[in-house]
Design an enzyme around this catalytic site. Structure first.
Site, PDB file in Angstrom:
ATOM      1  CG  ASN A   7      -1.781   1.582   1.377  1.00 16.06           C
ATOM      2  OD1 ASN A   7      -1.938   2.497   0.661  1.00 16.06           O
ATOM      3  ND2 ASN A   7      -2.383   0.960   2.878  1.00 16.06           N
ATOM      4  CE  LYS A   9       0.015   2.781   4.990  1.00 19.16           C
ATOM      5  NZ  LYS A   9      -0.095   3.708   6.121  1.00 19.16           N
ATOM      6  CG  HIS A  90      -6.172   1.727   5.472  1.00 14.92           C
ATOM      7  ND1 HIS A  90      -4.966   2.726   6.034  1.00 14.92           N
ATOM      8  CD2 HIS A  90      -4.889   0.806   5.389  1.00 14.92           C
ATOM      9  CE1 HIS A  90      -4.018   2.321   6.962  1.00 14.92           C
ATOM     10  NE2 HIS A  90      -3.789   1.285   5.923  1.00 14.92           N
ATOM     11  CD  GLU A  92      -2.678   5.701   7.049  1.00 17.20           C
ATOM     12  OE1 GLU A  92      -2.948   5.172   5.472  1.00 17.20           O
ATOM     13  OE2 GLU A  92      -1.859   4.820   7.475  1.00 17.20           O
ATOM     14  CD  GLU A 158      -3.105  -2.807   7.537  1.00 15.04           C
ATOM     15  OE1 GLU A 158      -2.326  -2.772   6.544  1.00 15.04           O
ATOM     16  OE2 GLU A 158      -3.708  -0.995   7.776  1.00 15.04           O
ATOM     17  N   GLY A 164       3.109   2.380  11.095  1.00 20.44           N
ATOM     18  CA  GLY A 164       4.330   2.811  11.046  1.00 20.44           C
ATOM     19  C   GLY A 164       4.138   4.055  12.085  1.00 20.44           C
ATOM     20  CB  SER A 196       6.260  -1.543  12.414  1.00 17.47           C
ATOM     21  OG  SER A 196       5.379  -0.719  12.222  1.00 17.47           O
TER      22      SER A 196
HETATM   23  P1  13P Z   1       3.513   0.802   7.121  1.00 20.44           P
HETATM   24  O1  13P Z   1       3.778  -1.204   7.580  1.00 20.44           O
HETATM   25  O2  13P Z   1       4.359   1.775   6.970  1.00 20.44           O
HETATM   26  O3  13P Z   1       3.420   0.548   9.152  1.00 20.44           O
HETATM   27  O4  13P Z   1       1.616   0.584   7.257  1.00 20.44           O
HETATM   28  C1  13P Z   1       0.774  -0.337   7.423  1.00 20.44           C
HETATM   29  C2  13P Z   1      -0.285   0.046   6.251  1.00 20.44           C
HETATM   30  O5  13P Z   1      -1.457   0.680   6.703  1.00 20.44           O
HETATM   31  C3  13P Z   1      -0.742  -0.944   4.788  1.00 20.44           C
HETATM   32  O6  13P Z   1      -1.860  -0.887   4.353  1.00 20.44           O
END
Ligand code: 13P
Length: 242
Positions: A7, A9, A90, A92, A158, A164, A196
């Site tokens: 992903n 983002k 997601h 976010e 997640e 992150g 992560s």
């Molecule tokens: P990170 O791997 O940067 O922690 O993000 C995970 C994520 O949100 C994948 O959708």
């Protein structure tokens, strides 16, 4: 089969860089039946990134096919751009953009109706007791529990505190969540882990958890790192076949 999904983002900021990342992965990934590799770039790059080996997904979708919905991208457009997958729900989008379960369910249905495989993301926001985690997850996956007839859904667990932050989730906690889905909610879809994830911690999760693969964030933009994760997944899948 191990799923390694990246992903991206809201990255990178230009097509040149997007192509560089995509085609470096494409060139170095031999393509095989053991690992399913897909990336989820921003919408504007989708039409410019094409490969037989590396599949594509979108990070979001609107629930209508077309019409007066300024700023939205429809499932038909995603199909036309070659997307096989789409992220839905997601964290976010849930917590920064403000998407609720009603919206998420519409998006999930829209994907299924238009033959796009939704990757439904879920996970608790904070480190709390497992009892509270179960309540939060049950609420997020409520509509899957009510509609057991959904096919072709993939889940991505997640936990928000792992995204992150460098704080990858404990394998025992991942297993508790997987068992909760299977045994208490009777949800039997494939599940990926995200949060992560990198080339140093992925092997342990593959070995200790009954997981189908990963939804990788930050590390999916670093080509060497992403390719290393793919390589580890390939070796793991091969060893399982023996
Ligand atoms: P990170 O791997 O940067 O922690 O993000 C995970 C994520 O949100 C994948 O959708």
């Amino acid at each position: 089969m191990v799923y390694i999904f990246g992903n991206w983002k809201c990255n990178p900021t230009n097509l040149k860089k997007a192509k560089e990342i995509f085609y470096t992965i494409e060139k170095n990934f031999k393509g095989n039946k053991k690992v399913n590799v897909a990336v989820f770039p921003p919408f504007v790059f989708l039409n410019s990134l094409n490969s037989e080996k590396v599949k594509k997904g979108a990070q979001d979708v609107f629930w209508e096919k077309q019409g007066a919905f300024t700023g939205e991208i429809s499932p038909l457009m995603l199909k036309d751009a070659g997307c096989r997958y789409c992220l839905v729900g997601h964290s976010e989008r849930r917590y920064i953009i403000g998407e609720n379960n009603e919206i998420i369910e519409k998006k999930l249905r829209s994907c299924l109706e238009n033959k796009i495989v939704p990757i439904l993301c879920f996970g608790e926001r904070e480190k709390v007791s497992f009892g509270k985690v179960k309540i939060e997850i049950k609420e997020q996956l409520k509509f899957l529990i009510n509609y057991k007839s959904f096919k072709n859904v993939i889940l991505a667990y997640e936990p928000v505190f792992s995204i992150g932050t460098g704080l990858v989730c404990d394998t025992s906690h991942i297993n508790d969540v997987l068992n909760f889905l299977k045994n208490e909610l009777n949800i039997k879809y494939k599940v990926l882990y995200g949060g992560s994830l990198n080339s140093k911690n992925c092997q342990e999760i593959l070995e200790k958890c009954d997981i189908n693969g990963f939804l990788v964030g930050g590390a999916s933009l670093k080509t060497r790192e992403f390719l290393k994760i793919i390589e580890i997944a390939e070796k793991y899948a091969k060893s399982k076949e023996k």
